[in-house]
Design an enzyme around this catalytic site. Structure first.
Site, PDB file in Angstrom:
ATOM      1  N   GLU A 258      -2.638  -5.831  10.830  1.00  0.00           N
ATOM      2  CA  GLU A 258      -1.630  -6.750  10.289  1.00  0.00           C
ATOM      3  C   GLU A 258      -0.995  -7.514  11.447  1.00  0.00           C
ATOM      4  O   GLU A 258      -0.515  -6.915  12.406  1.00  0.00           O
ATOM      5  CB  GLU A 258      -0.562  -5.981   9.511  1.00  0.00           C
ATOM      6  CG  GLU A 258       0.653  -6.795   9.108  1.00  0.00           C
ATOM      7  CD  GLU A 258       0.314  -8.076   8.358  1.00  0.00           C
ATOM      8  OE1 GLU A 258       0.947  -9.110   8.636  1.00  0.00           O
ATOM      9  OE2 GLU A 258      -0.592  -8.043   7.493  1.00  0.00           O
TER      10      GLU A 258
ATOM     11  N   SER B 177       3.241  -4.508   3.243  1.00  0.00           N
ATOM     12  CA  SER B 177       3.524  -4.122   1.856  1.00  0.00           C
ATOM     13  C   SER B 177       4.907  -4.558   1.398  1.00  0.00           C
ATOM     14  O   SER B 177       5.741  -3.752   0.995  1.00  0.00           O
ATOM     15  CB  SER B 177       3.384  -2.595   1.680  1.00  0.00           C
ATOM     16  OG  SER B 177       2.074  -2.182   1.954  1.00  0.00           O
TER      17      SER B 177
ATOM     18  N   CYS C 191       7.451 -12.739  -2.908  1.00  0.00           N
ATOM     19  CA  CYS C 191       8.095 -13.423  -4.037  1.00  0.00           C
ATOM     20  C   CYS C 191       9.607 -13.239  -4.024  1.00  0.00           C
ATOM     21  O   CYS C 191      10.340 -14.033  -4.617  1.00  0.00           O
ATOM     22  CB  CYS C 191       7.530 -12.910  -5.359  1.00  0.00           C
ATOM     23  SG  CYS C 191       5.756 -13.146  -5.544  1.00  0.00           S
TER      24      CYS C 191
ATOM     25  N   ARG D 207      -0.003   8.609   5.407  1.00  0.00           N
ATOM     26  CA  ARG D 207      -1.025   8.815   4.374  1.00  0.00           C
ATOM     27  C   ARG D 207      -2.441   8.772   4.950  1.00  0.00           C
ATOM     28  O   ARG D 207      -3.414   8.726   4.194  1.00  0.00           O
ATOM     29  CB  ARG D 207      -0.883   7.753   3.283  1.00  0.00           C
ATOM     30  CG  ARG D 207       0.384   7.914   2.436  1.00  0.00           C
ATOM     31  CD  ARG D 207       0.633   6.692   1.569  1.00  0.00           C
ATOM     32  NE  ARG D 207       1.795   6.891   0.705  1.00  0.00           N
ATOM     33  CZ  ARG D 207       1.718   7.161  -0.595  1.00  0.00           C
ATOM     34  NH1 ARG D 207       0.547   7.271  -1.177  1.00  0.00           N
ATOM     35  NH2 ARG D 207       2.809   7.327  -1.301  1.00  0.00           N
TER      36      ARG D 207
ATOM     37  N   ASN E 258      -2.184  -7.234  -6.019  1.00  0.00           N
ATOM     38  CA  ASN E 258      -2.119  -5.781  -6.178  1.00  0.00           C
ATOM     39  C   ASN E 258      -3.249  -5.255  -7.059  1.00  0.00           C
ATOM     40  O   ASN E 258      -3.811  -4.184  -6.789  1.00  0.00           O
ATOM     41  CB  ASN E 258      -0.755  -5.388  -6.747  1.00  0.00           C
ATOM     42  CG  ASN E 258       0.334  -5.353  -5.690  1.00  0.00           C
ATOM     43  OD1 ASN E 258       0.390  -4.437  -4.887  1.00  0.00           O
ATOM     44  ND2 ASN E 258       1.178  -6.375  -5.676  1.00  0.00           N
TER      45      ASN E 258
END
Length: 460
Positions: A37, A43, A47, A74, A312
């Site tokens: 990234e 994440s 909007c 994770r 998504n």
């Protein structure tokens, strides 16, 4: 046996949804996941940026759904502030550059996900790189704009463009006490609507004190002696004073990497994929989010529709495929909602010019109603426009402009479009009714009744 490696390029909605879903299906011993990234954030809700700027959302971090640390916890090797600069598909590797120290390296992959997003359209005009001129695509952009707003003594803002970003940023700046002028090239704001419905938006924005100038072709940003923006100039010779300039011209797919690698692109420059979001002709490469084109279920053509809802879903589909499962993304009907101050704006399906472009013959119906029973306190006016295919009565599109309670009615039309319903069938829908929620005849049903009459009157 060594674990496979998945490389994800892009750490926002599509990319990290794909990585997270793949991790749910395959453990670290079976699948190594490396994600790149280029920004400081991952994440997050792009909007929500106008509402953060406008003060409805109190702090930036409220827009972040999952931090880099949470992803790393994770089992995802997430490398922030790292930009992928080259794809070597034949060699199964990507070149990346650390934006902090400039270090470059190659990383191999067995499976690759491209989620590079979209970039704001920035015409090559004088002054667009001046201090005080801002786009609002990322959280970094939003942070930069807020710093300018905090430092600027003047209270005049010019927004260039009157699409979703433009009208939402106009509201944000009004909420911050700015005198706002919106410049746009079209005959009406919100080119995602037909001009007659856009005219309602224009009237409402002017009534709110937002100056909206149609047919304004921007030729550049004028600067002061310190190089800061002081006005926006147009081809008509007008100058609109500005202490801050916000660009809301729209976005385009960020696919330079894909183009250089020879991957297939559509008319808008977005990547082309199959139903499982695999890039066409490449079994180990997937793509999703704002960098792809998607199938329009109404027109049958592919379009670039950059929305977080789609991104998504793309990520979930991609992650399932990478993880050994199966899922598809069948397409969209082009549903979108927005607001400017108290005015709600919604559309789904085709506009008149979209229907003409694919050779459809159609009729239209436009009605005015209220969002609740007319006698119920707080009833607001709403206008609904409906397009139907002339011969069959198939629903083609719906646009809504009105007060509180208007916009989400578009979801009824979105379901009807997805199901391929006719306007006759829409009239028969068993929608919920009580005076606080709608008139006895919901505005969608009233528009459908009028469309049925238009279809029958038009004949074959």
């Amino acid at each position: 046996m060594a674990a496979e490696r998945l490389v994800v390029v892009g750490g926002d909605a599509a990319g990290m949804s794909a990585a997270s879903q793949a991790r749910r299906l395959r453990g670290p011993e079976d699948l190594e996941i490396v994600a790149f990234e280029r920004s400081h954030f991952t994440s997050y809700s792009a909007c929500g940026i106008p509402y953060w700027i406008g003060g409805q959302v109190p702090e930036r971090d409220a827009l972040v759904a999952r931090t880099p640390k949470e992803h790393r916890d994770r089992g995802i090797d997430l490398r922030m502030r790292t930009e992928v600069t080259e794809l070597d598909l034949a060699g199964g590797r990507v070149r990346s550059r650390d934006l902090e120290d400039g270090r470059e390296e190659w990383t191999g992959f067995d499976k690759l996900v491209l989620a590079t997003g979209a970039r704001p359209v920035r015409p090559r005009l004088p002054g667009l790189s001046a201090a005080g001129v801002h786009g609002v695509q990322t959280l970094d952009d939003g942070q930069s704009l807020l710093r300018t707003l905090d430092r600027t003594e003047g209270r005049r803002a010019v927004v260039v463009g009157a699409g979703y970003i433009g009208v939402e940023m106009a509201e944000a700046l009004v909420n911050r006490g700015y005198e706002v002028t919106v410049l746009h090239r079209g005959p009406q704001p919100m080119a995602t609507l037909d001009p007659d419905m856009g005219g309602l938006v224009h009237t409402a924005m002017n009534a709110m004190g937002i100056r909206t100038v149609a047919g304004a072709e921007v030729t550049g940003v004028l600067t002061d002696a310190d190089g800061r923006a002081r006005a926006v100039a147009t081809a008509a010779g007008e100058e609109y004073p500005a202490d801050v300039v916000v660009l809301g011209i729209g976005v385009e797919p960020r696919t330079a990497l894909a183009r250089a690698a020879g991957l297939p692109l559509g008319e808008s420059g977005g990547l082309l994929t199959d139903l499982s979001m695999r890039v066409r002709g490449h079994g180990n490469v997937w793509a999703g989010g704002d960098c792809v084109e998607v199938l329009d279920l109404v027109s049958g053509r592919h379009r670039h529709i950059p929305l977080g809802t789609h991104a998504n879903k793309h990520g979930q589909v991609i992650g399932s495929g990478v993880g050994g499962g199966y899922a598809t993304f069948p397409g969209v009907v082009g549903t979108a909602v927005s607001k400017v101050c108290d005015l709600e704006i919604a559309r789904t399906g085709l506009r008149e010019k979209d229907a003409l472009a694919v050779g459809l013959r159609f009729v239209t119906s436009t009605i005015s109603s209220t969002t609740t029973a007319g006698y119920y306190p707080g009833a607001t006016e709403t206008t609904v426009k409906m397009l139907a295919e002339r011969r069959t009565g198939r629903l083609l599109g719906v646009q809504i402009v009105g007060g509180a309670g208007s916009a989400k009615r578009v979801d009824i039309a979105a379901v009807a479009l997805t199901a391929g319903m006719t306007v006759d069938q829409v009239v028969s829908l068993d929608l919920g009714y009580a005076p606080p929620f709608s008139p006895v005849w919901d505005p969608i049903l009233v528009a459908a009744r009028k469309a049925v009459h238009a279809v029958r009157s038009a004949g074959v």
